[in-house]
Design an enzyme around this catalytic site. Structure first.
Site, PDB file in Angstrom:
ATOM      1  N   TYR A 153     -12.810   7.385  -1.596  1.00  0.00           N
ATOM      2  CA  TYR A 153     -12.152   7.551  -0.297  1.00  0.00           C
ATOM      3  C   TYR A 153     -11.024   8.571  -0.345  1.00  0.00           C
ATOM      4  O   TYR A 153     -10.847   9.368   0.591  1.00  0.00           O
ATOM      5  CB  TYR A 153     -11.670   6.198   0.240  1.00  0.00           C
ATOM      6  CG  TYR A 153     -10.430   5.634  -0.424  1.00  0.00           C
ATOM      7  CD1 TYR A 153      -9.198   5.712   0.210  1.00  0.00           C
ATOM      8  CD2 TYR A 153     -10.490   5.010  -1.668  1.00  0.00           C
ATOM      9  CE1 TYR A 153      -8.059   5.191  -0.380  1.00  0.00           C
ATOM     10  CE2 TYR A 153      -9.361   4.489  -2.267  1.00  0.00           C
ATOM     11  CZ  TYR A 153      -8.143   4.580  -1.623  1.00  0.00           C
ATOM     12  OH  TYR A 153      -7.021   4.067  -2.217  1.00  0.00           O
ATOM     13  N   ASP A 200       0.857  -1.187   0.000  1.00  0.00           N
ATOM     14  CA  ASP A 200       0.000   0.000   0.000  1.00  0.00           C
ATOM     15  C   ASP A 200       0.902   1.249   0.000  1.00  0.00           C
ATOM     16  O   ASP A 200       1.723   1.397  -0.891  1.00  0.00           O
ATOM     17  CB  ASP A 200      -0.962  -0.079   1.202  1.00  0.00           C
ATOM     18  CG  ASP A 200      -2.036   0.977   1.215  1.00  0.00           C
ATOM     19  OD1 ASP A 200      -3.045   0.827   0.496  1.00  0.00           O
ATOM     20  OD2 ASP A 200      -1.881   1.956   1.968  1.00  0.00           O
ATOM     21  N   TYR A 207      -2.380  11.242   2.113  1.00  0.00           N
ATOM     22  CA  TYR A 207      -3.289  11.490   0.989  1.00  0.00           C
ATOM     23  C   TYR A 207      -3.387  12.975   0.656  1.00  0.00           C
ATOM     24  O   TYR A 207      -3.696  13.343  -0.474  1.00  0.00           O
ATOM     25  CB  TYR A 207      -4.680  10.948   1.318  1.00  0.00           C
ATOM     26  CG  TYR A 207      -4.706   9.447   1.499  1.00  0.00           C
ATOM     27  CD1 TYR A 207      -4.902   8.599   0.414  1.00  0.00           C
ATOM     28  CD2 TYR A 207      -4.525   8.870   2.753  1.00  0.00           C
ATOM     29  CE1 TYR A 207      -4.918   7.221   0.567  1.00  0.00           C
ATOM     30  CE2 TYR A 207      -4.536   7.493   2.921  1.00  0.00           C
ATOM     31  CZ  TYR A 207      -4.724   6.679   1.822  1.00  0.00           C
ATOM     32  OH  TYR A 207      -4.728   5.313   1.972  1.00  0.00           O
ATOM     33  N   HIS A 217      -6.924  -7.024  -0.047  1.00  0.00           N
ATOM     34  CA  HIS A 217      -5.916  -5.964  -0.016  1.00  0.00           C
ATOM     35  C   HIS A 217      -4.775  -6.243   0.963  1.00  0.00           C
ATOM     36  O   HIS A 217      -3.611  -5.991   0.661  1.00  0.00           O
ATOM     37  CB  HIS A 217      -6.581  -4.634   0.333  1.00  0.00           C
ATOM     38  CG  HIS A 217      -5.646  -3.458   0.284  1.00  0.00           C
ATOM     39  ND1 HIS A 217      -5.035  -3.028  -0.884  1.00  0.00           N
ATOM     40  CD2 HIS A 217      -5.182  -2.627   1.264  1.00  0.00           C
ATOM     41  CE1 HIS A 217      -4.262  -1.984  -0.626  1.00  0.00           C
ATOM     42  NE2 HIS A 217      -4.334  -1.724   0.671  1.00  0.00           N
TER      43      HIS A 217
END
Length: 318
Positions: free
Chosen positions: A150, A101, A231, A294
């Protein structure tokens, strides 16, 4: 074999907590969102028992590592700098890097910026994409998928924090770590992503309530802001990486992904991973597609551990 030990290491101007076990060639395990070093618990002991010095940090903003206040302290330059500092701390010119990730994003950029420090790279879940010179990354995702996506909801400081605050930490962790949906993570109009994610009534066999509580306890201490800041600088990362436009990943790479990972089948990721463009950008590439979701290193921990070891074993002992 010694048990996992813990310490805090000064690197790149901050303190990172690391979990460590074993002796031998250095292997760094880099977790993703919303995780901590503990996501690699299975691989740490497995690899240490096979003759490796395994180090799994809490990335900046997570767990027992420092969490700088400014979102601009979470760019890929900072994150890669943290890992370079760990290599320097251990006196190692090179290491094997394993990322999942956001940890995979760090791994790709470490191999991009400083390939001479990477002996080999194993990344999970997030493939390498060439930088699009015409569209900022987060901006283009928001334009494509809308406010329910998201990443869209994570952009505004405080928004996701307020949403998750309506739940206890264990419930939040369960909602994220136990995701089973395979399409893109997009909430219906007017709904926050944390409300959209369901809470499983029964745990899958690969994780226990006690293990989930480890995450919940750490996020209760740290909060989610540091993790969410990754993010919030995606478009800043896009600007910072302009000098590497079109650059290839030259180090040896194994890429693993679950065929039930978010968006893998529906947004063109499978076609990209199995196609020619990915291989042209990462010429020395091995691809493994597993029957999982995931959080592969936990759900399919034995398979992932063995795939990591098979890759590491190709490199001659020093």
């Amino acid at each position: 074999m010694n048990e996992v030990s813990h310490q805090r290491v000064k690197t790149n101007g901050i303190w990172l907590h690391i979990a460590e076990q074993g002796t031998g060639p250095l292997v760094l395990l880099l977790h993703g969102f919303p995780e901590i070093w503990y996501s690699w618990r299975h691989q740490i002991t497995f690899l240490a028992n096979h003759g490796y010095h395994v180090v799994a940090p809490d990335l900046r903003g997570y767990g027992d590592s420092d969490s700088p206040l400014s979102p601009t302290s979470y760019t890929v330059m900072h994150l890669v700098g943290d890992i370079i500092g760990l290599l320097d701390h251990f006196g190692e010119q090179q290491a094997f890097i394993v990322g999942h990730d956001w940890g995979a994003v760090i791994g790709w950029h470490l191999a991009l910026f400083r390939p001479e420090r990477v002996k080999g790279l194993i990344n999970l879940s997030v493939p390498y994409f060439s930088r699009n010179p015409n569209a900022k990354f987060a901006e283009s995702l928001i334009r494509t998928y809308g406010d329910g996506f998201y990443i869209s909801q994570f952009q505004e400081p405080g928004r996701a924090e307020r949403a998750v605050a309506r739940y206890d930490y264990l419930t939040v962790i369960k909602k994220f770590l136990l995701i089973t949906q395979t399409d893109n993570l997009i909430a219906p109009p007017g709904m926050e992503i944390i409300d959209y994610l369901r809470t499983l009534s029964r745990l899958p066999p690969w994780i226990t309530e006690e293990e989930l509580q480890v995450y919940a306890d750490k996020f209760q201490e740290s909060g989610f802001t540091g993790a969410l800041n990754y993010y919030r600088v995606m478009d800043l990362n896009w600007e910072l990486t302009a000098p590497w436009q079109g650059s290839k990943i030259t180090v040896p790479v194994k890429f693993m992904v679950g065929k039930k990972d978010l968006g893998f089948e529906v947004s063109g990721v499978r076609q990209y991973v199995e196609g020619n463009i990915f291989r042209s950008l990462v010429p020395n590439l091995e691809i493994v597609i597993l029957d999982g979701h995931h959080f592969l290193q936990q759900e399919k921990h034995q398979e992932v551990s063995e795939e990591i070891l098979s890759f590491l074993s190709k490199f001659p002992a020093e």
